[in-house]
Design a protein around this motif. Structure first.
Motif, short mmCIF file in Angstrom:
data_model
loop_
_atom_site.label_atom_id
_atom_site.label_comp_id
_atom_site.label_asym_id
_atom_site.label_seq_id
_atom_site.Cartn_x
_atom_site.Cartn_y
_atom_site.Cartn_z
N LEU A 1 -14.45 2.98 2.37
CA LEU A 1 -13.36 3.85 1.93
C LEU A 1 -12.65 4.52 3.10
CD1 LEU A 1 -15.04 5.59 -1.14
CD2 LEU A 1 -13.55 3.58 -1.12
N GLU A 2 -11.39 4.79 2.88
CA GLU A 2 -10.65 5.60 3.84
C GLU A 2 -9.65 6.48 3.09
OE1 GLU A 2 -8.81 2.87 6.49
OE2 GLU A 2 -7.42 2.08 5.02
N ILE A 3 -9.20 7.56 3.79
CA ILE A 3 -8.20 8.44 3.17
C ILE A 3 -6.84 8.09 3.77
CG2 ILE A 3 -7.40 10.83 2.86
CD1 ILE A 3 -10.34 11.70 2.96
N ASP A 4 -5.91 7.77 2.89
CA ASP A 4 -4.58 7.36 3.36
C ASP A 4 -3.53 7.94 2.41
OD1 ASP A 4 -2.53 6.18 4.66
OD2 ASP A 4 -3.03 4.11 4.10
N ASN A 5 -2.63 8.69 2.96
CA ASN A 5 -1.55 9.26 2.14
C ASN A 5 -2.06 10.02 0.91
OD1 ASN A 5 0.96 8.94 3.35
ND2 ASN A 5 0.90 6.73 2.93
N ASP A 6 -3.04 10.89 1.16
CA ASP A 6 -3.60 11.74 0.09
C ASP A 6 -4.31 10.94 -1.01
OD1 ASP A 6 -2.47 13.85 1.50
OD2 ASP A 6 -0.60 13.72 0.36
N LYS A 7 -4.72 9.74 -0.67
CA LYS A 7 -5.49 8.92 -1.60
C LYS A 7 -6.72 8.38 -0.90
CE LYS A 7 -3.64 5.56 -4.15
NZ LYS A 7 -2.67 4.47 -4.46
N VAL A 8 -7.82 8.25 -1.66
CA VAL A 8 -8.96 7.51 -1.12
C VAL A 8 -8.79 6.07 -1.56
CG1 VAL A 8 -11.46 7.29 -1.01
CG2 VAL A 8 -10.42 9.56 -1.32
N VAL A 9 -8.75 5.16 -0.59
CA VAL A 9 -8.51 3.75 -0.92
C VAL A 9 -9.64 2.90 -0.35
CG1 VAL A 9 -6.00 3.98 -1.04
CG2 VAL A 9 -7.11 3.44 1.15
N VAL A 10 -9.80 1.73 -0.94
CA VAL A 10 -10.76 0.76 -0.40
C VAL A 10 -10.05 -0.02 0.70
CG1 VAL A 10 -12.24 -1.22 -0.93
CG2 VAL A 10 -11.89 0.59 -2.65
N ARG A 11 -10.69 -0.01 1.85
CA ARG A 11 -10.07 -0.65 3.01
C ARG A 11 -9.74 -2.11 2.67
NH1 ARG A 11 -13.87 0.65 6.36
NH2 ARG A 11 -13.14 2.73 6.84
N GLY A 12 -8.52 -2.52 2.92
CA GLY A 12 -8.10 -3.90 2.68
C GLY A 12 -7.63 -4.15 1.26
N VAL A 13 -7.86 -3.18 0.35
CA VAL A 13 -7.41 -3.35 -1.04
C VAL A 13 -6.53 -2.13 -1.37
CG1 VAL A 13 -8.12 -3.93 -3.40
CG2 VAL A 13 -9.69 -4.36 -1.47
N PRO A 14 -5.33 -2.12 -0.89
CA PRO A 14 -4.53 -0.89 -0.93
C PRO A 14 -4.23 -0.38 -2.35
CG PRO A 14 -3.28 -2.76 -0.01
CD PRO A 14 -4.67 -3.23 -0.21
N ASP A 15 -4.23 -1.24 -3.34
CA ASP A 15 -3.90 -0.72 -4.68
C ASP A 15 -5.12 -0.20 -5.40
OD1 ASP A 15 -4.89 -3.25 -4.71
OD2 ASP A 15 -3.65 -3.99 -6.36
N LYS A 16 -6.30 -0.34 -4.82
CA LYS A 16 -7.50 0.21 -5.45
C LYS A 16 -7.79 1.58 -4.81
CE LYS A 16 -12.19 -0.86 -6.92
NZ LYS A 16 -13.36 -1.74 -6.79
N GLY A 17 -7.52 2.64 -5.52
CA GLY A 17 -7.73 3.96 -4.92
C GLY A 17 -7.69 5.07 -5.95
N ILE A 18 -7.98 6.27 -5.49
CA ILE A 18 -7.96 7.46 -6.34
C ILE A 18 -7.35 8.61 -5.52
CG2 ILE A 18 -10.37 7.97 -5.74
CD1 ILE A 18 -10.64 9.32 -8.49
N THR A 19 -6.46 9.38 -6.11
CA THR A 19 -5.80 10.43 -5.34
C THR A 19 -6.77 11.59 -5.07
OG1 THR A 19 -5.01 11.58 -7.29
CG2 THR A 19 -3.56 9.88 -6.36
#
Lengths: 770, 288
Positions: free
Chosen positions: A575-593
């Motif tokens: 996981l990483e934090i990107d643009n106020d969302k936690v996303v799965v690295r390499g899967v940008p549309d899988k995330g939670i704000t």
């Protein structure tokens, strides 16, 4: 702690020059200081102060003052049973008992409906004094037979040295001789000094003097005190450390600490002068006696006459070197005049004198001497400007005497990391060499010969530089970082922001967590709610609280990622934090704000724990920080007036968390340093009464006296600092006195060893030399 | 600050009446730059303060007899600094106004306040002495004129009776071939008090000095003229050597004390330096 955070993208955090959000409110007068508070039923306090520096109080009659309409309380020491005659600190000497020991010492206190009534009441208090002989000069006061200052058996106060941290391995002790006013002494020795001098080719001796100077914060000491019916005390205070204020007031008034709440108000400057309690205890006592909120605001005159200035420092120094520049021996005696109460950082003075350069043999003695003057406190890098003035002036003269380049001479002998300081502690990583080298590369230094040769119209031109620093303070601290339901961050510390540190701490939180700074709000909490924290002093706020905030933000980030991992059914490591969302690295549309994670922490029936990052570290590794300053001056040899044409500050900051704020610190410190160099002195008469109790005659420099101050930020990372940062507040007040003295000598050929380097001293020295 | 009664007269006559009623417990308020700090620090505790801000005559600058100038006592330092009529013929007075305090202080501080406080260091006194000014004083017995050299009687003391008011200063026309200069020394560039102040005025005719005036501040209880130095120049061509000699004689006129602002030695040293410099400038201006 040494780990550097990996953020998942470049957030707007550390390294940016971000304006302080409190700036506009301050410059437009919107900020509420203690003096602006106006609760219902407010009473105003005034203190009756002794006109004599040393006198026995024969009798105090307050009956006429008490009878004045509008007066709610008039108190003397007899009304406050907890007061003791052997007051160990100034704070404990709330009101004088039987004897006053400096002019301006409070003798009685008044609370009244209006300030004008309180002032009138002071005139109605009748005090009969028996004036006693005065110890006004530290050199006289340290001799046997001098009029005693402290009550016999009062212990020396070394807590200031502890607060500034800074030196291990020096034992200071109370002197047990007939010299009753020597309250502490210390000695640092290494090698055979006599042999060193015997083998020296060039021996130089000087006595350096730096008078008492005042910190000069814009806002004077101020406090508002109120008790509730359950016996809890609230203090709205202008302080550099709310927890320290709480402890001192609790100690003086014999109250449990959890019965006192200190609310740190906006602090209009402290510079060391608002570390120790001063007017808080008496204001609390007045509030208790009247059952009303009581406010006390010191006047500027009271600040100058009865504040807590920096000590007068007198240093006798003798150095010996070989003709080829080899250092042989250093002998020094430092006398720190601490006024009526002990509290000077004697050990720091000793360490500074013998630790900067590689003296194979040295013998440094230090004495803290009491006199009948207001007791001293810290002032931004306490005793460093005074001691560096001595040692750096001396280094310049040695270089001149043996005909070598003064920068090369310093660089050759400067102690490096791992070298033993005078107290046998190793020097830690620092940027002294880098700072001095950068300064020596400056065109103003390289073209100093041209500048000198360009002298015209009877004026004399010169250039000088100096190097000084600060060892860096340490104190335990704490911070919390919360994730709000809208995805913003809430940082809480108890740290008072006296220098723009809150914006730097918020930047640290932003980078460590992984959001932009505009998502971060930082709050300084009161002593009831905030994590316990140390003083805003010792150049340690960013260095220590920055670590607490960084770790608390990392902790909050880890909690956030763990919650997200469960929600996303992914591994935390992906996981990483990107643009106020936690996303799965390499899967940008899988995330939670972050907002939805924050919300889950505050939903009815939610099983998700709210994110609360915490850290409460203690520290053991200091980060010394060095500053070099260069002055280009023009001297009018007839009047002694010095025109400062250019001034350059180069400083090792480790890592610039907020370059703009750091430049402000560098310039502000330089201005105070230049004031010590050129104009400032508290001047006492032979009865130890202040002769210049106003800002007209106590001369802080104004903008008309100063050029634009150039800043050069040097970054040599501190191994244990947050993102490599070092403390920045104190180093820039250190070098100017020696830099200016060196520049004046370059211009005029006259060497001055007493501060301030006033027109009178300069003109009369030139007249005497010609 | 203590409580006091505030009186706001609208004319010079009202002022005189207010002073007569108030008695010795009253203080006059012009710019307040000296009075207010003393009130705030409890050094003065007047029962009554008479505010002069509503008296237009005190702020007037008007032509006097024989092309001289009349300057009201409540004219501010800033006005002295900038006023064309003052700058045209009385440049040393304008220079003294320009040196007081800071711009903010100069917008409040007044000529009359500077003189009536009668500090030995008053900046506006030496130029007025060098310009042979007269003070116009009024009181219950009417108006009287006092040469400025006789106005000061001691530290913070003047010839003014408690019921009298300084109305204006009358400046005679110094003539075409006349030039003046005021310099002072302060450790700080602004917001400071003169350690020494020197005003010089030289009037020339056919290459010879017909009139020389040298006045000193902060070297005696009152501002004073260095008459021996003046006489050494009058009737002579003003040369660098004679300026040097006059500067040495001015030092002899000084009777300085040592205090927190400067030692007596430094003050004597400054009298020599500043006399030399003001005479040199005054000569250049008179010759221009």
């Amino acid at each position: 702690m040494a780990s550097v955070m990996k953020t998942t993208r470049d957030v707007k955090g550390i390294g940016l020059s971000i304006l302080r959000p409190d700036g506009p409110d301050k410059v437009t007068g919107q900020v509420q200081y203690v003096a602006d508070l106006n609760p219902r039923g407010l009473l105003h306090a005034k203190l009756l102060r002794s006109p004599y520096a040393h006198a026995k109080i024969v009798r105090i009659d307050v009956s006429r003052a008490r009878a004045l309409p509008g007066v709610r309380a008039v108190l003397t020491a007899a009304d406050i049973p907890v007061l003791k005659k052997k007051a160990p600190t100034r704070a404990h000497a709330v009101l004088a008992i039987d004897r006053v020991v400096f002019a301006g010492q409070p003798v009685a206190a008044v609370a009244a409906d209006e300030l004008a009534i309180a002032e009138e009441a002071l005139d109605l208090i009748d005090v009969q004094y028996d004036v006693l002989p005065v110890a006004a000069d530290p050199l006289e006061s340290m001799k046997p037979g001098a009029p005693p200052v402290a009550e016999l058996g009062t212990e020396a106060d070394t807590s200031e040295a502890l607060a500034h941290g800074s030196v291990a391995g020096v034992t200071t002790e109370a002197k047990s001789s007939k010299a009753v006013n020597i309250s502490q002494q210390a000695r640092l020795q290494r090698g055979d000094v006599a042999k060193g001098f015997a083998e020296s080719d060039v021996v130089i001796e000087n006595t350096y003097r730096v008078p008492m100077v005042h910190q000069g914060y814009l806002e004077p000491h101020a406090v508002l005190a109120q008790w509730d019916t359950a016996g809890n005390l609230t203090l709205w205070a202008s302080t550099q450390g709310s927890f320290n204020t709480r402890s001192e007031v609790a100690d003086v008034l014999e109250l449990p600490e959890n019965r006192i709440k200190v609310i740190p108000m906006e602090c209009g400057g402290g510079f060391g002068g608002k570390i120790r309690a001063l007017c808080e205890p008496i204001t609390a006592v007045l509030a208790r006696a009247t059952g009303r909120p009581v406010r006390y605001v010191m006047t500027r005159r009271e600040e100058l006459e009865a504040g807590m200035p920096a000590p007068q420092v007198i240093i006798k120094m003798k150095t010996g070197v070989k003709r080829d520049g080899t250092l042989m021996a250093l002998e020094a005696e430092a006398i720190l005049e601490s006024g009526a109460f002990s509290g000077a950082v004697l050990a720091v003075a000793g360490v500074f004198l013998a630790s900067l350069y590689r003296w194979p043999s040295f013998d440094v003695q230090g004495f803290e001497v009491l006199t009948h003057k207001p007791s001293i406190a810290a002032y931004r890098a306490p005793v460093a400007p005074q001691t560096i003035f001595a040692i750096d002036s001396q280094m310049e003269q040695i270089a001149k005497a043996i005909g070598v380049d003064p920068v090369e001479f310093r660089l050759r002998h400067l102690q490096r990391e791992g070298d033993k300081m005078a107290n046998n502690q190793p020097w830690l990583s620092n940027g002294a060499v880098e700072v001095l080298t950068r300064l020596a590369e400056h065109p103003l230094w390289k073209k100093r010969a041209e500048w000198k040769a360009s002298s015209k119209d009877g004026k004399l031109r010169g250039t000088g530089l100096s190097l000084g620093g600060w060892l860096g303070g340490l104190q335990p601290t704490g911070a919390t970082v919360r994730l709000n339901p809208d995805g913003t961050l809430q940082v809480l510390t108890g740290q008072v922001d006296i220098a723009g540190t809150n914006i730097a701490l918020a930047q640290i939180a932003a980078t460590a967590y992984g959001v932009d700074i505009d998502k971060v709000k930082i709050t300084t909490g009161d002593t009831d709610v905030a994590p316990m924290t140390g003083l805003s002093a010792g150049s340690k706020t960013t260095y220590t609280v920055g670590v607490a905030v960084m770790q608390a933000a990392e902790n909050a980030r880890n909690q956030t990622l763990e919650i997200a991992a469960k929600e996303l059914e992914a591994s935390v490591h992906d996981l990483e934090i990107d643009n106020d969302k936690v996303v799965v690295r390499g899967v940008p549309d899988k995330g939670i704000t972050l907002a939805s994670i924050g919300k889950k922490g505050n939903l009815y029936m939610s099983k998700v724990e709210p994110v609360l990052g915490t850290s409460h570290p203690a520290f053991s590794v200091q980060a010394p920080a060095f500053c070099g300053q260069l002055a280009r001056v023009e001297v009018d040899p007839d009047t002694g007036e010095v025109t400062l044409h250019n001034f350059v500050v180069a400083q090792d900051v480790g890592k610039a968390i907020n370059p703009l704020q750091i430049e402000g610190q560098m310039q502000g410190g330089a201005v105070q340093s230049l004031g010590m160099a050129l104009t400032e002195a508290l001047i006492y008469d032979d009865q130890a009464r202040l002769t210049n109790p106003s800002l007209l005659d106590y001369r802080k420099l104004t903008s008309a006296d100063l050029p634009s101050i150039e800043t050069i930020i040097v970054e040599k990372p501190a191994p244990h600092g947050p993102f490599g940062a070092r403390g920045v507040g104190e180093p820039p007040i250190v070098p100017a006195p020696a830099a200016i003295a060196n520049a004046i000598e370059d211009a005029t050929g006259v060497r001055l060893t007493h501060l301030p380097l006033s027109p009178e001293r300069i003109a009369l020295a030139i007249a005497a030399a010609s | 600050m203590r409580r006091f009664e505030l009186v706001l007269p609208g004319s010079v006559d009202d002022c005189v009446k207010a002073l007569a009623q108030a008695g010795p417990e009253s203080k006059l308020l012009a710019g307040g730059t000296d009075l207010l700090p003393q009130l705030k620090n409890g050094l003065l505790k007047p029962a009554r303060v008479i505010d002069l801000s509503g008296v237009p005559r005190l702020r007037a600058i008007e032509p006097g007899n024989g092309q001289g100038l009349r300057v009201g006592s409540a004219v501010t330092a800033r006005t002295l600094e900038l006023d064309r009529a003052v700058r045209a013929k009385y440049l040393s007075l304008a220079e003294s106004g320009a040196l007081v305090g800071s711009v903010q202080v100069r917008n409040l501080a007044t000529l009359g306040g500077n003189l009536c406080n009668a500090a030995p260091s008053a900046d506006m006194a030496p130029p007025l002495l060098a310009l042979d000014a007269e003070a116009v004083v009024t009181g219950p017995k009417g108006e009287r004129r006092v040469p400025i050299a006789a106005f000061f009687t001691g530290v913070r003391k003047t010839v003014l009776a408690p019921d009298e008011l300084l109305v204006e200063l009358v400046l005679p026309n110094p003539g075409a071939r006349s030039g003046g200069s005021y310099l002072r020394h302060t450790p700080r560039r602004e917001l400071d008090i003169a350690v020494v102040g020197v005003a010089s005025q030289l009037t020339l005719a056919n290459g010879v000095c017909t009139k020389a005036r040298i006045a000193l501040a902060a070297v005696a209880p009152i501002p004073l003229r260095a008459t021996a130095a003046e006489q050494a120049l009058e009737g002579q061509a003003v040369t660098p050597d004679r300026i040097k000699r006059a500067a040495d004689l001015a030092v002899e006129a000084a009777r300085p004390i040592s205090d927190q602002r400067g030692s007596a030695d430094f003050r004597r040293h400054l009298v020599r330096v500043l006399t030399r410099r003001t005479l040199t400038t005054a000569l250049a201006r008179a010759s221009a």
